[in-house]
Design a protein around this motif. Structure first.
Motif, PDB file in Angstrom:
ATOM      1  N   VAL A  11       0.845  -1.183   0.000  1.00 26.30           N
ATOM      2  CA  VAL A  11       0.000   0.000   0.000  1.00 26.30           C
ATOM      3  C   VAL A  11       0.882   1.236   0.000  1.00 26.30           C
ATOM      4  O   VAL A  11       1.756   1.380   0.839  1.00 26.30           O
ATOM      5  N   THR A  12       0.667   2.151  -0.935  1.00 26.12           N
ATOM      6  CA  THR A  12       1.506   3.338  -1.038  1.00 26.12           C
ATOM      7  C   THR A  12       1.259   4.255   0.138  1.00 26.12           C
ATOM      8  O   THR A  12       0.132   4.612   0.433  1.00 26.12           O
ATOM      9  N   PRO A  13       2.324   4.659   0.873  1.00 31.12           N
ATOM     10  CA  PRO A  13       2.148   5.513   2.032  1.00 31.12           C
ATOM     11  C   PRO A  13       1.882   6.948   1.634  1.00 31.12           C
ATOM     12  O   PRO A  13       2.247   7.392   0.556  1.00 31.12           O
ATOM     13  N   GLN A  14       1.274   7.692   2.539  1.00 28.79           N
ATOM     14  CA  GLN A  14       1.128   9.125   2.378  1.00 28.79           C
ATOM     15  C   GLN A  14       2.266   9.799   3.126  1.00 28.79           C
ATOM     16  O   GLN A  14       2.552   9.475   4.262  1.00 28.79           O
ATOM     17  N   VAL A  15       2.912  10.753   2.492  1.00 27.15           N
ATOM     18  CA  VAL A  15       4.130  11.335   3.042  1.00 27.15           C
ATOM     19  C   VAL A  15       3.924  12.805   3.320  1.00 27.15           C
ATOM     20  O   VAL A  15       3.420  13.540   2.481  1.00 27.15           O
ATOM     21  N   SER A  50       9.368  11.221  -2.059  1.00 23.14           N
ATOM     22  CA  SER A  50       8.068  11.610  -1.531  1.00 23.14           C
ATOM     23  C   SER A  50       7.267  10.414  -1.061  1.00 23.14           C
ATOM     24  O   SER A  50       6.330  10.556  -0.299  1.00 23.14           O
ATOM     25  N   SER A  51       7.605   9.224  -1.521  1.00 23.20           N
ATOM     26  CA  SER A  51       6.903   8.035  -1.068  1.00 23.20           C
ATOM     27  C   SER A  51       7.779   6.823  -1.312  1.00 23.20           C
ATOM     28  O   SER A  51       8.716   6.856  -2.100  1.00 23.20           O
ATOM     29  N   ILE A  52       7.471   5.748  -0.614  1.00 21.04           N
ATOM     30  CA  ILE A  52       8.223   4.514  -0.782  1.00 21.04           C
ATOM     31  C   ILE A  52       7.278   3.347  -0.569  1.00 21.04           C
ATOM     32  O   ILE A  52       6.383   3.406   0.270  1.00 21.04           O
ATOM     33  N   GLN A  53       7.439   2.309  -1.383  1.00 23.22           N
ATOM     34  CA  GLN A  53       6.679   1.083  -1.225  1.00 23.22           C
ATOM     35  C   GLN A  53       7.626  -0.013  -0.765  1.00 23.22           C
ATOM     36  O   GLN A  53       8.751  -0.123  -1.258  1.00 23.22           O
ATOM     37  N   SER A  64       9.307   6.799  -5.329  1.00 17.21           N
ATOM     38  CA  SER A  64       8.366   7.403  -6.274  1.00 17.21           C
ATOM     39  C   SER A  64       8.963   7.584  -7.662  1.00 17.21           C
ATOM     40  O   SER A  64       8.234   7.809  -8.632  1.00 17.21           O
ATOM     41  N   ASN A  65      10.293   7.496  -7.782  1.00 13.58           N
ATOM     42  CA  ASN A  65      10.947   7.577  -9.086  1.00 13.58           C
ATOM     43  C   ASN A  65      11.215   6.201  -9.681  1.00 13.58           C
ATOM     44  O   ASN A  65      11.964   6.075 -10.652  1.00 13.58           O
TER      45      ASN A  65
END
Length: 239
Positions: free
Chosen positions: A17-21, A43-46, A67-68
């Motif tokens: 689940v993609t976190p909110q940062v 900005s985010s990490i899975q 996110s990249n």
């Protein structure tokens, strides 16, 4: 949900689940950063955790994708052949990029006294990781990225880890800094490992540690229970 204490922004993912940062505010240049100089936090990490166990191999794999679509990760494995009385272990450090469901990886494998480098393409699906030789099944895990608030260099996180699973915290830090980590649990049943960016295991099954960091990059703090479920507080300090 994770309870956040003090001045810390912790970004979590459960399974994939993609976190909110929350954005990280700027910090004075003379402050001892937990982020590498001139780097930009993602900005985010899975986070993905996998495991396989059969007559030939016992292995776990952890994959992190920002996110990249940049990929990092680690594999720990033991190969065994009871008939031949043969056992050996190896670790792999992963770096690369994700394109579609393909992970295009540069892999450093350390097996006994030998180090090997290779380039491979692995396949990531909703519930598995296929290396072309081994198919891993997804396992539950919590992956969180710790960032300190402006002017602060420590954080305390309150969380619970389920028996058999792991909570994984990523912290970006500089070579030469000192990282202090301490964990306390209601039933004294939680410990942590610390793994350097190059895959070197710096600490295992510890409850307290103070280390001078050997490299710049993301450090893994892996928390697990020693018996049953564990409710714990993890304190991390960089100086």
């Amino acid at each position: 949900m994770m309870k956040i204490l003090g001045f810390v922004a912790v970004v979590g993912t459960l399974l994939n689940v993609t976190p909110q940062v929350n954005p990280v505010a700027s910090i004075p240049s003379n402050f001892p950063l937990q982020l590498a100089q001139n780097s930009r936090p993602s900005s985010s990490i899975q986070g993905y955790c996998f495991a396989v166990a059969n007559d030939n191999i016992d292995s776990i794999a952890r994959i992190y994708i920002n996110s990249n679509n940049q990929v990092t990760g680690r594999v720990e494995a033991t190969i065994h052949n009871e008939k031949e009385s043969y056992y050996t272990s190896y670790t792999q450090t992963l770096q690369g990029i994700k394109k579609g469901n393909q992970l295009i990886l540069n892999i450093t494998t350390k097996i006994e006294l030998d180090t090997q480098k290779s380039k491979e393409t692995w396949t990531l699906t909703a519930d598995s990781l296929n290396t072309g030789r081994v198919i891993y099944q997804k396992q539950p895990c919590l992956v969180s990225q710790i960032r300190f608030a402006p002017g602060k260099n420590s954080a305390t996180v309150s969380q619970s880890v389920v028996r058999g699973s792991r909570d994984i915290y990523l912290l970006k830090a500089n070579k030469g800094q000192r990282m202090d980590v301490k964990i306390t649990a209601l039933e004294n049943n939680a410990v942590f490992d610390i793994i350097a960016p190059n895959g070197q295991v710096l600490k295992t099954e510890a409850t307290q540690s103070s280390l001078k960091l050997p490299a710049t990059g993301n450090y893994e703090i892996v928390v697990g229970g020693t018996r049953g479920n564990a409710s714990y507080q993890l304190n991390v300090k960089i100086q």
